[in-house]
Design a protein around this motif. Structure first.
Motif, PDB file in Angstrom:
ATOM      1  N   MET A   1       0.849  -1.175   0.000  1.00 29.59           N
ATOM      2  CA  MET A   1       0.000   0.000   0.000  1.00 29.59           C
ATOM      3  C   MET A   1       0.896   1.240   0.000  1.00 29.59           C
ATOM      4  SD  MET A   1      -2.919   1.161   2.760  1.00 29.59           S
ATOM      5  CE  MET A   1      -4.040  -0.025   2.104  1.00 29.59           C
ATOM      6  N   THR A   2       0.528   2.218  -0.801  1.00 22.79           N
ATOM      7  CA  THR A   2       1.308   3.453  -0.861  1.00 22.79           C
ATOM      8  C   THR A   2       1.010   4.328   0.353  1.00 22.79           C
ATOM      9  OG1 THR A   2      -0.379   4.712  -2.044  1.00 22.79           O
ATOM     10  CG2 THR A   2       1.171   3.412  -3.392  1.00 22.79           C
ATOM     11  N   ARG A   3       1.878   5.278   0.586  1.00 21.97           N
ATOM     12  CA  ARG A   3       1.663   6.221   1.681  1.00 21.97           C
ATOM     13  C   ARG A   3       0.381   7.015   1.439  1.00 21.97           C
ATOM     14  NH1 ARG A   3       4.965   8.859   5.727  1.00 21.97           N
ATOM     15  NH2 ARG A   3       5.983   6.858   5.820  1.00 21.97           N
ATOM     16  N   ARG A   4       0.118   7.367   0.196  1.00 22.11           N
ATOM     17  CA  ARG A   4      -1.104   8.107  -0.147  1.00 22.11           C
ATOM     18  C   ARG A   4      -2.347   7.293   0.230  1.00 22.11           C
ATOM     19  NH1 ARG A   4      -1.973  11.219  -5.712  1.00 22.11           N
ATOM     20  NH2 ARG A   4      -0.943  12.801  -4.465  1.00 22.11           N
ATOM     21  N   GLU A   5      -2.347   6.013  -0.085  1.00 20.66           N
ATOM     22  CA  GLU A   5      -3.484   5.150   0.251  1.00 20.66           C
ATOM     23  C   GLU A   5      -3.632   5.005   1.763  1.00 20.66           C
ATOM     24  OE1 GLU A   5      -3.410   2.248  -3.685  1.00 20.66           O
ATOM     25  OE2 GLU A   5      -2.087   1.812  -1.988  1.00 20.66           O
ATOM     26  N   ALA A   6      -2.517   4.889   2.461  1.00 17.41           N
ATOM     27  CA  ALA A   6      -2.556   4.783   3.921  1.00 17.41           C
ATOM     28  C   ALA A   6      -3.076   6.079   4.542  1.00 17.41           C
ATOM     29  CB  ALA A   6      -1.164   4.452   4.458  1.00 17.41           C
ATOM     30  N   ARG A   7      -2.659   7.196   3.993  1.00 14.99           N
ATOM     31  CA  ARG A   7      -3.124   8.505   4.463  1.00 14.99           C
ATOM     32  C   ARG A   7      -4.637   8.618   4.269  1.00 14.99           C
ATOM     33  NH1 ARG A   7       0.231  11.001   1.595  1.00 14.99           N
ATOM     34  NH2 ARG A   7       1.763  11.433   3.189  1.00 14.99           N
ATOM     35  N   GLU A   8      -5.098   8.131   3.136  1.00 10.70           N
ATOM     36  CA  GLU A   8      -6.526   8.152   2.835  1.00 10.70           C
ATOM     37  C   GLU A   8      -7.300   7.260   3.812  1.00 10.70           C
ATOM     38  OE1 GLU A   8      -8.944   7.362  -1.195  1.00 10.70           O
ATOM     39  OE2 GLU A   8      -7.118   8.547  -1.417  1.00 10.70           O
ATOM     40  N   GLN A   9      -6.718   6.127   4.171  1.00  6.41           N
ATOM     41  CA  GLN A   9      -7.347   5.276   5.177  1.00  6.41           C
ATOM     42  C   GLN A   9      -7.444   6.015   6.513  1.00  6.41           C
ATOM     43  OE1 GLN A   9      -5.223   1.573   5.638  1.00  6.41           O
ATOM     44  NE2 GLN A   9      -6.604   0.515   4.221  1.00  6.41           N
ATOM     45  N   ALA A  10      -6.382   6.696   6.898  1.00  8.31           N
ATOM     46  CA  ALA A  10      -6.405   7.452   8.157  1.00  8.31           C
ATOM     47  C   ALA A  10      -7.496   8.514   8.119  1.00  8.31           C
ATOM     48  CB  ALA A  10      -5.033   8.088   8.415  1.00  8.31           C
ATOM     49  N   PHE A  11      -7.600   9.220   7.004  1.00  6.41           N
ATOM     50  CA  PHE A  11      -8.654  10.219   6.836  1.00  6.41           C
ATOM     51  C   PHE A  11     -10.030   9.588   7.034  1.00  6.41           C
ATOM     52  CE2 PHE A  11     -11.543  10.980   3.168  1.00  6.41           C
ATOM     53  CZ  PHE A  11     -12.252  12.064   3.689  1.00  6.41           C
ATOM     54  N   LEU A  37     -11.515  -4.895   5.081  1.00  3.04           N
ATOM     55  CA  LEU A  37     -10.465  -3.933   4.794  1.00  3.04           C
ATOM     56  C   LEU A  37      -9.259  -4.246   5.649  1.00  3.04           C
ATOM     57  CD1 LEU A  37      -9.818  -1.088   3.481  1.00  3.04           C
ATOM     58  CD2 LEU A  37     -10.686  -0.122   5.607  1.00  3.04           C
ATOM     59  N   GLU A  38      -8.082  -4.177   5.067  1.00  3.24           N
ATOM     60  CA  GLU A  38      -6.863  -4.337   5.840  1.00  3.24           C
ATOM     61  C   GLU A  38      -6.279  -2.946   6.066  1.00  3.24           C
ATOM     62  OE1 GLU A  38      -2.466  -6.325   5.495  1.00  3.24           O
ATOM     63  OE2 GLU A  38      -4.135  -7.301   4.464  1.00  3.24           O
ATOM     64  N   VAL A  39      -6.291  -2.503   7.312  1.00  2.51           N
ATOM     65  CA  VAL A  39      -5.819  -1.163   7.635  1.00  2.51           C
ATOM     66  C   VAL A  39      -4.300  -1.175   7.725  1.00  2.51           C
ATOM     67  CG1 VAL A  39      -5.883   0.714   9.319  1.00  2.51           C
ATOM     68  CG2 VAL A  39      -7.975  -0.546   8.780  1.00  2.51           C
ATOM     69  N   ASP A  40      -3.690  -0.279   6.980  1.00  2.58           N
ATOM     70  CA  ASP A  40      -2.241  -0.138   6.945  1.00  2.58           C
ATOM     71  C   ASP A  40      -1.720   0.352   8.296  1.00  2.58           C
ATOM     72  OD1 ASP A  40       0.211   0.185   4.993  1.00  2.58           O
ATOM     73  OD2 ASP A  40       0.165   1.988   6.247  1.00  2.58           O
ATOM     74  N   GLU A  41      -0.516  -0.075   8.644  1.00 10.36           N
ATOM     75  CA  GLU A  41       0.085   0.314   9.926  1.00 10.36           C
ATOM     76  C   GLU A  41       0.276   1.828  10.028  1.00 10.36           C
ATOM     77  OE1 GLU A  41       1.118  -0.160  13.746  1.00 10.36           O
ATOM     78  OE2 GLU A  41       0.262  -1.672  12.425  1.00 10.36           O
ATOM     79  N   TYR A  42       0.645   2.469   8.931  1.00  4.97           N
ATOM     80  CA  TYR A  42       0.793   3.928   8.949  1.00  4.97           C
ATOM     81  C   TYR A  42      -0.545   4.598   9.250  1.00  4.97           C
ATOM     82  CZ  TYR A  42       1.868   8.687   7.560  1.00  4.97           C
ATOM     83  OH  TYR A  42       2.038  10.053   7.559  1.00  4.97           O
ATOM     84  N   ALA A  43      -1.608   4.128   8.621  1.00  4.11           N
ATOM     85  CA  ALA A  43      -2.947   4.684   8.863  1.00  4.11           C
ATOM     86  C   ALA A  43      -3.360   4.481  10.309  1.00  4.11           C
ATOM     87  CB  ALA A  43      -3.968   4.041   7.927  1.00  4.11           C
ATOM     88  N   ARG A  44      -3.067   3.327  10.839  1.00  6.32           N
ATOM     89  CA  ARG A  44      -3.405   3.002  12.230  1.00  6.32           C
ATOM     90  C   ARG A  44      -2.672   3.958  13.190  1.00  6.32           C
ATOM     91  NH1 ARG A  44      -5.296  -1.909  14.275  1.00  6.32           N
ATOM     92  NH2 ARG A  44      -4.987  -2.803  12.210  1.00  6.32           N
ATOM     93  N   LYS A  45      -1.355   4.097  12.998  1.00  4.45           N
ATOM     94  CA  LYS A  45      -0.561   4.958  13.880  1.00  4.45           C
ATOM     95  C   LYS A  45      -0.975   6.423  13.752  1.00  4.45           C
ATOM     96  CE  LYS A  45       3.642   2.172  14.119  1.00  4.45           C
ATOM     97  NZ  LYS A  45       5.058   2.087  13.740  1.00  4.45           N
ATOM     98  N   LEU A  46      -1.166   6.881  12.519  1.00  2.98           N
ATOM     99  CA  LEU A  46      -1.531   8.282  12.310  1.00  2.98           C
ATOM    100  C   LEU A  46      -2.896   8.594  12.923  1.00  2.98           C
ATOM    101  CD1 LEU A  46      -1.035  11.089  11.125  1.00  2.98           C
ATOM    102  CD2 LEU A  46      -1.912  10.229   8.929  1.00  2.98           C
ATOM    103  N   SER A  47      -3.878   7.748  12.700  1.00  2.00           N
ATOM    104  CA  SER A  47      -5.212   8.021  13.253  1.00  2.00           C
ATOM    105  C   SER A  47      -5.185   8.010  14.780  1.00  2.00           C
ATOM    106  CB  SER A  47      -6.249   7.047  12.695  1.00  2.00           C
ATOM    107  OG  SER A  47      -5.910   5.719  12.973  1.00  2.00           O
ATOM    108  N   LYS A  48      -4.429   7.105  15.376  1.00  2.00           N
ATOM    109  CA  LYS A  48      -4.305   7.084  16.841  1.00  2.00           C
ATOM    110  C   LYS A  48      -3.636   8.355  17.354  1.00  2.00           C
ATOM    111  CE  LYS A  48      -4.274   2.119  17.603  1.00  2.00           C
ATOM    112  NZ  LYS A  48      -3.488   0.970  18.089  1.00  2.00           N
ATOM    113  N   GLU A  49      -2.605   8.806  16.657  1.00  2.00           N
ATOM    114  CA  GLU A  49      -1.892  10.028  17.055  1.00  2.00           C
ATOM    115  C   GLU A  49      -2.812  11.245  16.951  1.00  2.00           C
ATOM    116  OE1 GLU A  49       1.519  11.361  18.816  1.00  2.00           O
ATOM    117  OE2 GLU A  49       1.146   9.310  18.207  1.00  2.00           O
ATOM    118  N   ILE A  50      -3.612  11.290  15.909  1.00  2.00           N
ATOM    119  CA  ILE A  50      -4.539  12.415  15.727  1.00  2.00           C
ATOM    120  C   ILE A  50      -5.535  12.469  16.881  1.00  2.00           C
ATOM    121  CG2 ILE A  50      -6.432  13.298  14.286  1.00  2.00           C
ATOM    122  CD1 ILE A  50      -4.775  12.110  11.859  1.00  2.00           C
ATOM    123  N   ILE A  51      -6.129  11.343  17.216  1.00  2.00           N
ATOM    124  CA  ILE A  51      -7.127  11.337  18.297  1.00  2.00           C
ATOM    125  C   ILE A  51      -6.460  11.605  19.645  1.00  2.00           C
ATOM    126  CG2 ILE A  51      -8.856   9.931  19.498  1.00  2.00           C
ATOM    127  CD1 ILE A  51      -9.561  11.066  16.606  1.00  2.00           C
TER     128      ILE A  51
END
Length: 140
Positions: A1-11, A37-51
């Motif tokens: 998964m690209t960083r862009r796709e992971a970012r979109e998952q976080a969004f 859906l398989e959530v990317d590790e970057y998306a998981r970490k970013l969304s947790k950090e945001i909250i």
């Protein structure tokens, strides 16, 4: 998964959180099970950090959103702003310009051109303030 796709998952996770405000891990688990859906590790970490820092991030939105109060910002745009500010503030290997550009591109995909311009303006103001504070820290 690209960083862009992971970012979109976080969004998308942050967007869903706006409506449920449950634990991020519960939202992720529901997405993985319900949508296969398989959530990317970057998306998981970013969304947790945001909250984890949602009050600080929302405070920045309040400061740099001169046209709209946060409650009047479309939920999609708010989630995009939160995602971009989360990257700008808490992800060291993402340049601010990339976070802003990716937010604008997401807003073109999920919102409107007017939202894209608004998001660019809010994030541009935040970026200038961050740059100034970093210069002060470096000089101090």
């Amino acid at each position: 998964m690209t960083r862009r796709e992971a970012r979109e998952q976080a969004f998308m996770i942050i967007f869903e959180w706006e409506f449920h405000q449950s634990e991020i891990e519960d939202i992720i688990n529901n997405a993985e099970m319900g949508r296969e859906l398989e959530v990317d590790e970057y998306a998981r970490k970013l969304s947790k950090e945001i909250i984890k820092h949602i009050d600080l991030i929302d405070g920045k939105i309040d400061v740099f959103s001169t046209k709209w109060k946060r409650k009047r910002i479309a939920k999609v745009s708010l989630a995009i702003l939160r995602t971009a500010l989360g990257e700008m503030l808490y992800v060291r290997d993402v340049p601010t310009s990339v976070a802003i550009n990716e937010a604008v591109e997401m807003s073109k995909k999920y919102a409107t051109d007017a939202d894209a311009a608004y998001i660019n303006g809010v994030l541009g103001g935040a970026a200038r303030a961050l740059e100034s504070s970093q210069k002060v820290e470096a000089e101090g």
